[in-house]
Design a protein around this motif. Structure first.
Motif, PDB file in Angstrom:
ATOM      1  N   GLU A 189       0.832  -1.201   0.000  1.00 34.36           N
ATOM      2  CA  GLU A 189       0.000   0.000   0.000  1.00 34.36           C
ATOM      3  C   GLU A 189       0.872   1.259   0.000  1.00 34.36           C
ATOM      4  O   GLU A 189       0.524   2.263  -0.633  1.00 34.36           O
ATOM      5  CB  GLU A 189      -0.939  -0.032   1.195  1.00 34.36           C
ATOM      6  CG  GLU A 189      -1.782  -1.310   1.207  1.00 34.36           C
ATOM      7  CD  GLU A 189      -3.097  -1.160   1.935  1.00 34.36           C
ATOM      8  OE1 GLU A 189      -3.124  -0.491   2.976  1.00 34.36           O
ATOM      9  OE2 GLU A 189      -4.089  -1.731   1.447  1.00 34.36           O
ATOM     10  N   THR A 193       0.401   3.528  -3.417  1.00 28.54           N
ATOM     11  CA  THR A 193      -0.357   4.778  -3.263  1.00 28.54           C
ATOM     12  C   THR A 193       0.444   5.909  -2.633  1.00 28.54           C
ATOM     13  O   THR A 193       0.459   7.031  -3.133  1.00 28.54           O
ATOM     14  CB  THR A 193      -1.620   4.522  -2.424  1.00 28.54           C
ATOM     15  OG1 THR A 193      -2.426   3.550  -3.077  1.00 28.54           O
ATOM     16  CG2 THR A 193      -2.422   5.809  -2.253  1.00 28.54           C
ATOM     17  N   GLN A 231      -4.603   4.845   2.387  1.00 29.35           N
ATOM     18  CA  GLN A 231      -4.904   3.588   1.721  1.00 29.35           C
ATOM     19  C   GLN A 231      -5.623   2.622   2.650  1.00 29.35           C
ATOM     20  O   GLN A 231      -6.509   1.874   2.224  1.00 29.35           O
ATOM     21  CB  GLN A 231      -3.622   2.951   1.188  1.00 29.35           C
ATOM     22  CG  GLN A 231      -3.873   1.766   0.269  1.00 29.35           C
ATOM     23  CD  GLN A 231      -4.738   2.127  -0.922  1.00 29.35           C
ATOM     24  OE1 GLN A 231      -4.516   3.144  -1.568  1.00 29.35           O
ATOM     25  NE2 GLN A 231      -5.747   1.297  -1.199  1.00 29.35           N
TER      26      GLN A 231
END
Length: 345
Positions: A189, A193, A231
């Motif tokens: 994650e 992101t 996220q």
């Protein structure tokens, strides 16, 4: 809110692309129209991050800042379009995305559904490619001094490089091959992101303002922490959110058997056999999904992810305080995470 200069730069980019497509066939014109639609709307918080840091550190050239902010938002558009292709999604924010638009055009022309999906995926890949090149071009021609432009391009290259690794790892985790730890998921994650959505715009704003290396490095840490929290909360939306509010399906992750922190935690609880029985079923109904959601709540998995996100937000606020960023910036971080939490309620 996105700075007006960034909005203007994006509007010009899409208008120029559409105008250049006129000599080609109608499908290519539609591709640019769909790309422009994919890049419209949304919070556009990435340009806002660039501007917030840039102005707080003394930057005054709104056009320069707007151009860089637009480039980062265009990078986001590229990743979103490609992500929809990877996930096989035809809808984004409650409307047909690029792939869905072209698949529908093919079906309307009498093409078989499987061939229509190939056409849709082709359009999505090409639109994302165009947006990636456009983002690079906007930064290369932003008008900053050569050394600054080079640093910005290095940041962009790093963001694309790391995000590609995160996307590939994310799909691999969904295959269910081998054991997956919570740490593995959080790392994915971060890579998928946090780097491009938070580290990149925060550092870009600082570099544009001529900040010293310590500040730029500190903003990298801040971006990583906020991005992971973002996220984690986005994952909650992917299972518990209202599609009418979030614009994303709350069934896709469950149907794909996506390995999220929710699932990683559930694996350690007594409800796992019941969750596993439904997870990854393409035919999962809304009623069955509600059953899975109830199990995730009962097992404490939802609460665990919410508390983990809060911990990352608190750590990010500590970094922001250490860097002596404006109070308004700290308030923005808190407001953003509160909004995401509300959407997953």
């Amino acid at each position: 809110m996105s700075p007006p200069a960034s909005d203007d730069a994006l509007t010009r980019y899409f208008a120029e692309g559409l105008a250049r497509s006129v000599p080609f066939d109608p499908d290519y014109q539609q591709l640019w129209a769909s790309l422009a639609e994919a890049g419209s709307g949304g919070k556009r918080f990435r340009p806002a991050l660039v501007a917030a840091v840039y102005t707080s550190l003394g930057g005054t050239d709104s056009e320069l800042c707007g151009c860089v902010g637009a480039a980062i938002e265009l990078l986001h558009t590229a990743f979103v379009i490609h992500d929809d292709v990877i996930d096989g999604d035809d809808v984004r924010r409650g409307r047909l995305n690029v792939s869905g638009t072209f698949a529908a055009r093919a079906l309307a022309a009498g093409v078989a559904p499987d061939r229509g999906r190939v056409f849709g995926h082709t359009a999505g890949i090409l639109a994302g490619d165009l947006a990636l090149v456009g983002a690079t071009r906007l930064i290369a021609l932003c008008g900053a001094p050569a050394t600054t432009t080079r640093r910005l391009l290095d940041l962009l290259d790093h963001a694309v490089y790391v995000t590609a690794a995160g996307e590939l790892a994310d799909v691999r985790l969904s295959l269910g091959v081998g054991e997956v730890s919570l740490g593995d998921i959080v790392t994915v994650e971060e890579h998928k992101t946090a780097v491009y959505s938070f580290e990149l715009p925060l550092q870009a704003g600082a570099i544009l303002a001529g900040a010293d290396d310590d500040v730029v490095l500190g903003l990298s840490e801040l971006g990583r922490l906020v991005g992971i929290a973002f996220q984690l909360l986005d994952d909650l939306q992917g299972t518990f959110g209202d599609e009418a509010v979030t614009g994303k399906s709350a069934l896709t992750d469950l149907r794909e058997g996506k390995v999220t922190p929710l699932i990683a935690h559930a694996r350690t609880t007594s409800v796992w056999p019941e969750v596993a029985a439904s997870l990854g079923s393409r035919d999962l109904t809304e009623a069955e999904a509600d059953g899975v959601r109830a199990l995730l709540v009962a097992a404490g998995s939802r609460q665990f992810v919410e508390e983990l996100a809060d911990a990352y937000v608190d750590a990010a606020l500590d970094v922001a305080t250490r860097l002596e960023l404006p109070t308004a910036f700290l308030d923005w971080i808190t407001a953003m995470t509160d909004e995401l939490t509300d959407r997953a309620a």
